[in-house]
Design an enzyme around this catalytic site. Structure first.
Site, short mmCIF file in Angstrom:
data_model
loop_
_atom_site.label_atom_id
_atom_site.label_comp_id
_atom_site.label_asym_id
_atom_site.label_seq_id
_atom_site.Cartn_x
_atom_site.Cartn_y
_atom_site.Cartn_z
N SER A 70 0.78 -1.06 -0.14
CA SER A 70 -0.19 0.03 0.23
C SER A 70 0.79 1.28 0.17
O SER A 70 1.97 1.44 0.55
CB SER A 70 -0.68 0.04 1.28
OG SER A 70 -1.40 1.35 1.59
N TYR A 77 -1.73 -1.15 10.90
CA TYR A 77 -2.07 -1.34 9.59
C TYR A 77 -0.83 -1.31 8.58
O TYR A 77 -0.31 -2.18 7.83
CB TYR A 77 -3.47 -0.95 8.93
CG TYR A 77 -3.49 -1.35 7.35
CD1 TYR A 77 -3.67 -2.49 6.95
CD2 TYR A 77 -3.26 -0.29 6.65
CE1 TYR A 77 -3.71 -2.88 5.54
CE2 TYR A 77 -3.24 -0.55 5.10
CZ TYR A 77 -3.45 -1.81 4.53
OH TYR A 77 -3.62 -2.03 3.35
N LYS A 97 2.12 -3.83 6.64
CA LYS A 97 2.66 -3.89 5.21
C LYS A 97 4.27 -3.66 5.18
O LYS A 97 4.71 -4.43 4.30
CB LYS A 97 1.90 -2.98 4.38
CG LYS A 97 0.30 -3.02 4.22
CD LYS A 97 -0.04 -4.20 3.49
CE LYS A 97 -1.37 -4.62 3.41
NZ LYS A 97 -1.77 -5.86 2.62
P1 NAD Z 1 -10.96 -6.82 1.48
O1 NAD Z 1 -11.19 -6.87 2.92
O2 NAD Z 1 -11.95 -6.71 0.70
O3 NAD Z 1 -10.20 -8.46 0.94
C1 NAD Z 1 -9.24 -9.15 1.65
C2 NAD Z 1 -9.92 -10.37 1.67
O4 NAD Z 1 -8.94 -11.19 2.41
C3 NAD Z 1 -11.11 -10.62 2.20
O5 NAD Z 1 -11.97 -11.27 1.49
C4 NAD Z 1 -11.00 -11.45 3.76
O6 NAD Z 1 -11.90 -12.09 3.91
C5 NAD Z 1 -9.68 -12.17 3.36
N1 NAD Z 1 -8.86 -12.47 4.62
C6 NAD Z 1 -8.31 -11.63 5.60
N2 NAD Z 1 -7.80 -12.22 6.26
C7 NAD Z 1 -7.55 -13.33 6.01
C8 NAD Z 1 -7.01 -14.83 6.45
N3 NAD Z 1 -6.23 -14.86 7.77
N4 NAD Z 1 -7.10 -15.92 5.95
C9 NAD Z 1 -8.15 -15.99 4.75
N5 NAD Z 1 -8.32 -14.84 4.30
C10 NAD Z 1 -8.38 -13.72 4.73
O7 NAD Z 1 -9.73 -5.81 0.91
P2 NAD Z 1 -9.18 -5.54 -0.31
O8 NAD Z 1 -9.69 -3.93 -0.48
O9 NAD Z 1 -9.77 -6.18 -1.47
O10 NAD Z 1 -7.91 -5.46 -0.28
C11 NAD Z 1 -6.89 -6.72 -0.51
C12 NAD Z 1 -5.63 -6.17 -0.35
O11 NAD Z 1 -5.06 -5.04 -0.82
C13 NAD Z 1 -5.29 -6.26 1.28
O12 NAD Z 1 -4.09 -6.84 1.70
C14 NAD Z 1 -5.21 -4.80 1.45
O13 NAD Z 1 -4.56 -4.43 2.64
C15 NAD Z 1 -4.35 -4.11 0.32
N6 NAD Z 1 -4.83 -2.70 0.02
C16 NAD Z 1 -5.87 -2.35 -0.31
C17 NAD Z 1 -6.38 -1.30 -0.22
C18 NAD Z 1 -7.74 -0.71 -0.51
O14 NAD Z 1 -7.91 0.80 -0.43
N7 NAD Z 1 -8.72 -1.47 -0.65
C19 NAD Z 1 -5.10 -0.31 -0.50
C20 NAD Z 1 -3.84 -0.83 -0.50
C21 NAD Z 1 -3.70 -1.95 -0.21
C1 WQD Z 2 -9.19 9.86 1.09
C2 WQD Z 2 -9.44 11.12 1.34
C3 WQD Z 2 -9.75 11.67 3.75
C4 WQD Z 2 -13.41 9.69 4.26
C5 WQD Z 2 -6.87 4.64 3.39
C6 WQD Z 2 -5.71 4.03 3.82
C7 WQD Z 2 -4.63 3.33 2.98
C8 WQD Z 2 -5.12 2.53 1.67
C9 WQD Z 2 -6.49 3.21 1.21
C10 WQD Z 2 -5.23 0.21 2.39
C11 WQD Z 2 -8.57 11.55 2.59
C12 WQD Z 2 -10.73 11.97 3.05
C13 WQD Z 2 -12.23 10.16 3.73
C14 WQD Z 2 -14.44 10.18 4.65
C15 WQD Z 2 -12.98 12.36 3.88
N1 WQD Z 2 -5.71 1.52 2.21
N2 WQD Z 2 -11.92 11.20 3.60
N3 WQD Z 2 -14.33 11.87 4.32
O1 WQD Z 2 -6.76 7.79 3.95
O2 WQD Z 2 -6.05 8.04 1.53
O3 WQD Z 2 -6.25 5.81 2.50
O4 WQD Z 2 -7.46 3.70 2.01
O5 WQD Z 2 -3.98 0.09 2.12
O6 WQD Z 2 -3.68 2.78 3.68
O7 WQD Z 2 -5.24 4.72 4.79
O8 WQD Z 2 -8.20 6.84 1.85
O9 WQD Z 2 -10.71 6.95 1.18
O10 WQD Z 2 -10.14 6.84 3.69
O11 WQD Z 2 -9.38 9.03 2.31
O12 WQD Z 2 -13.02 13.64 3.77
O13 WQD Z 2 -15.65 10.15 5.00
O14 WQD Z 2 -10.68 11.20 1.65
O15 WQD Z 2 -9.25 12.81 4.95
O16 WQD Z 2 -8.23 12.97 2.31
P1 WQD Z 2 -6.84 7.16 2.54
P2 WQD Z 2 -9.69 7.09 2.18
#
Ligand code: NAD
Ligand code: WQD
Length: 336
Positions: A124, A148, A152
């Protein structure tokens, strides 16, 4: 080629499953459904007309995971499984470290045992902490401001150590910026439980009348309109980057890190206004104080992925808003 997808029932994983199936890969999915619904995989099967094995198991259950490697031929792993809610990670750090770190340790040790040494990992942009400048490239200093993000960062370090210990591993660490949007069909998408933490699902829930008003977290950042700026990327572009990374690993040993972002920053108000325009919904908002731990500006320099993977994001903010809205409006209760 057969790919194990951990977390394949989740938001990004389910889109990756579609993309892999449509590109002729065999796949196996494991997910404990802790943050997802089996319905997502049923819909993936409908969408693609293809079937695949699904194991409802926890990565922490080594015996069950080994059984998957025993039963199935696996050539590479896409590792999406993990917990991802920043606020919850602050409240329950042990739960987050155990799930994300131990889950990855067990996964990689089972992979080693079965001689599967190719992995694409979901990292991330949060690992850049509060960057001193933008756009952010992969060589920027790393830091974390919450458990979190630290999980990562630690997993990235673990993967690098695994490569140092055995140079036959092929590892792609993908640092996602802010994934939004959904599959064009409107059949799969992001399905948050409870109050959404992230901006786009909050906006779509206001649009559908589930919530009254978007709370904008601060308008006193050093940005053009004072609200936070992020690099929103369409989830379909994001998963296409995973296929490119997989192809890259077929040809290259080593551990390589890539930003997956568009390289364009949009503010909170940009997102709200664009969503309004594209969907003709009124999106009332109110500005409140900053959310603790938030940073002002974060967007990628995606040049490395373009150069080495031949990948770049193609979908614009308008398409991201359209697709998020189609998903939300056609599935007001998500997968329930
Ligand atoms: P999500 O929660 O929709 O998907 C993650 C999946 O992993 C879920 O289906 C959950 O049930 C499963 N899971 C969690 N722990 C588990 C375990 N111990 N064993 C088996 N399954 C397990 O999240 P997402 O948005 O699809 O994110 C996928 C990956 O990408 C995650 O690792 C997340 O940290 C990373 N990521 C997401 C974002 C985002 O904003 N969505 C941003 C950056 C990184
Ligand atoms: C985006 C912008 C908020 C909600 C998070 C995790 C990051 C990654 C992606 C997994 C920011 C603003 C948000 C709201 C708002 N996830 N905001 N009102 O914070 O960039 O990243 O998700 O890896 O680790 O931290 O994403 O969508 O929460 O926020 O004003 O109700 O929107 O302040 O500027 P963020 P976000």
């Amino acid at each position: 080629m057969s790919i194990l997808i951990t977390g394949g029932a989740g938001f990004i994983g389910s889109h990756a499953v579609v993309e892999l199936l449509e590109n002729g890969y065999e796949i196996v999915v494991v997910d404990n459904l802790s943050n997802s619904n089996i319905e997502s995989l049923k819909r993936v099967k409908e969408l693609t007309g293809k079937d695949f094995p699904f194991y409802e198991i926890d990565l922490l259950n080594q015996t069950a995971l080994e059984q998957v490697f025993n039963d199935q031929k696996i050539d590479a792993v896409m590792h999406f499984a993990g917990l991802k809610a920043v606020g919850e990670s602050v409240e329950k750090p042990g739960y987050y470290y155990h799930n994300n770190l131990t889950g990855t340790l067990i996964l990689t040790s089972v992979m080693k045992k079965y001689n599967v040494k190719k992995i694409v990992f979901s990292s991330s942009a949060t690992v850049y902490g509060d960057p001193s400048m933008v756009p952010i490239d992969e060589s920027f200093p790393l830091s974390a401001t919450n458990p979190y993000g630290r999980s990562k960062l630690m997993i990235e370090e673990i993967l690098r150590d695994i490569y140092v210990s055995d140079n036959s591993w092929r590892i792609a660490i993908l640092r996602y910026f802010n994934p939004i949007g959904a599959h064009k069909s409107g059949r799969i998408g992001e399905n948050p439980t409870g109050i959404p933490n992230n901006l786009m699902p909050y906006i779509t829930q206001v649009a559908i009348g589930k919530r009254d008003v978007v709370q904008v977290f601060g308008d006193d950042y050093d940005t053009y309109d004072g609200t936070g700026v992020r690099d929103y990327i369409h989830v379909v572009d994001l998963v296409k980057g995973h296929l490119k990374a997989l192809q890259y690993l077929d040809e290259n040993e080593g551990v390589e890190t890539f930003n997956l972002g568009t390289g364009i920053g949009y503010s909170v108000l940009d997102l709200i206004n664009n969503f309004k325009k594209v969907t003709s919904n009124d999106i009332p908002y109110t500005v409140i104080e900053r959310r603790p731990g938030d940073i002002g500006v974060c967007y990628a320099n995606p040049d490395k992925a373009k150069k080495l993977l031949g990948w770049q994001a193609e979908r614009d903010l308008e398409e991201m808003c359209q697709d998020s809205w189609k998903w939300q409006s056609e599935n007001p209760e998500g997968f329930q």
